[in-house]
Design a protein around this motif. Structure first.
Motif, mmCIF file in Angstrom:
data_model
loop_
_atom_site.group_PDB
_atom_site.id
_atom_site.type_symbol
_atom_site.label_atom_id
_atom_site.label_comp_id
_atom_site.label_asym_id
_atom_site.label_seq_id
_atom_site.Cartn_x
_atom_site.Cartn_y
_atom_site.Cartn_z
ATOM 1 N N ASN A 52 0.823 -1.212 0.000
ATOM 2 C CA ASN A 52 0.000 0.000 0.000
ATOM 3 C C ASN A 52 0.858 1.263 0.000
ATOM 4 N N HIS A 54 3.958 1.544 -1.143
ATOM 5 C CA HIS A 54 4.652 1.648 -2.433
ATOM 6 C C HIS A 54 3.735 2.165 -3.543
ATOM 7 N N TRP A 55 2.483 1.704 -3.551
ATOM 8 C CA TRP A 55 1.569 2.062 -4.628
ATOM 9 C C TRP A 55 0.637 3.220 -4.282
ATOM 10 N N GLY A 57 -1.314 6.376 -4.252
ATOM 11 C CA GLY A 57 -1.529 7.424 -5.251
ATOM 12 C C GLY A 57 -1.250 7.003 -6.681
ATOM 13 N N ARG A 58 -0.943 5.721 -6.904
ATOM 14 C CA ARG A 58 -0.674 5.228 -8.260
ATOM 15 C C ARG A 58 -1.582 4.049 -8.554
ATOM 16 N N PRO A 59 -1.890 3.833 -9.818
ATOM 17 C CA PRO A 59 -2.761 2.702 -10.153
ATOM 18 C C PRO A 59 -2.063 1.363 -9.906
ATOM 19 N N VAL A 60 -2.801 0.434 -9.309
ATOM 20 C CA VAL A 60 -2.284 -0.901 -9.037
ATOM 21 C C VAL A 60 -3.443 -1.893 -9.122
ATOM 22 N N ASN A 68 6.394 -5.370 -10.542
ATOM 23 C CA ASN A 68 6.879 -4.009 -10.329
ATOM 24 C C ASN A 68 6.157 -2.993 -11.215
ATOM 25 N N ARG A 69 5.290 -3.471 -12.091
ATOM 26 C CA ARG A 69 4.442 -2.578 -12.905
ATOM 27 C C ARG A 69 3.043 -2.442 -12.327
ATOM 28 N N GLY A 70 2.772 -3.168 -11.232
ATOM 29 C CA GLY A 70 1.466 -3.082 -10.588
ATOM 30 C C GLY A 70 0.431 -4.031 -11.143
#
Length: 104
Positions: A52, A54-55, A57-60, A68-70
Motif C-alpha cells: 500500500n 509503495h503504490w 496514489g498510483r494505479p495498481v 513491479n508494474r502493478g
C-alpha cells in the motif's frame, strides 16, 4: 492451496486480523476459507502495508501479489523463478523439469 488460487488472491481476500484467506471460485465454483498460521499472517500483514505504501496514489491491480508494474504476477514467470530458486537451494537438480535446464 493451489498455485492459481494464490496468484488469484485479491487484497480483499486477506483478513490479517483474524488470520483467514478467502479462496474464491475454486474448481467447483465455490469459495472456502483457509486459516493462516500466525507467522504467515504477520508476513502478509507486513507485505500489505509495504504494498500500500509503495503504490499510494498510483494505479495498481486489486490482486494481492503484483509485479513491479502493478499488474498481477505472470504465471510462467513465477513458475520459472520457483524452479530456479528451488535448484539454487538444492531442492531439485538441473534437469528435474524438461523445460527449465540449469541456467543459474
Amino acid at each position: 492451496m493451489r498455485f492459481g488460487e494464490a496468484r488469484n488472491l485479491e487484497v480483499r481476500d486477506v483478513d490479517v486480523t483474524i488470520g483467514v484467506l478467502t479462496i474464491r471460485g475454486t474448481k467447483l465454483g465455490k469459495s472456502r476459507l483457509v486459516p493462516l498460521h500466525d507467522s504467515t499472517r504477520e508476513v502478509l500483514a507486513d507485505y500489505i502495508v509495504r504494498r500500500n505504501r509503495h503504490w499510494a496514489g498510483r494505479p495498481v491491480s486489486s490482486y494481492l501479489f503484483v509485479s513491479n508494474r502493478g499488474n498481477r504476477l505472470d504465471g510462467a514467470e513465477v513458475h520459472w523463478t520457483f524452479y530456479a530458486l528451488s535448484r539454487r537451494v538444492g531442492l531439485r537438480g538441473c534437469y528435474d523439469h524438461r523445460d527449465h535446464a540449469c541456467t543459474i
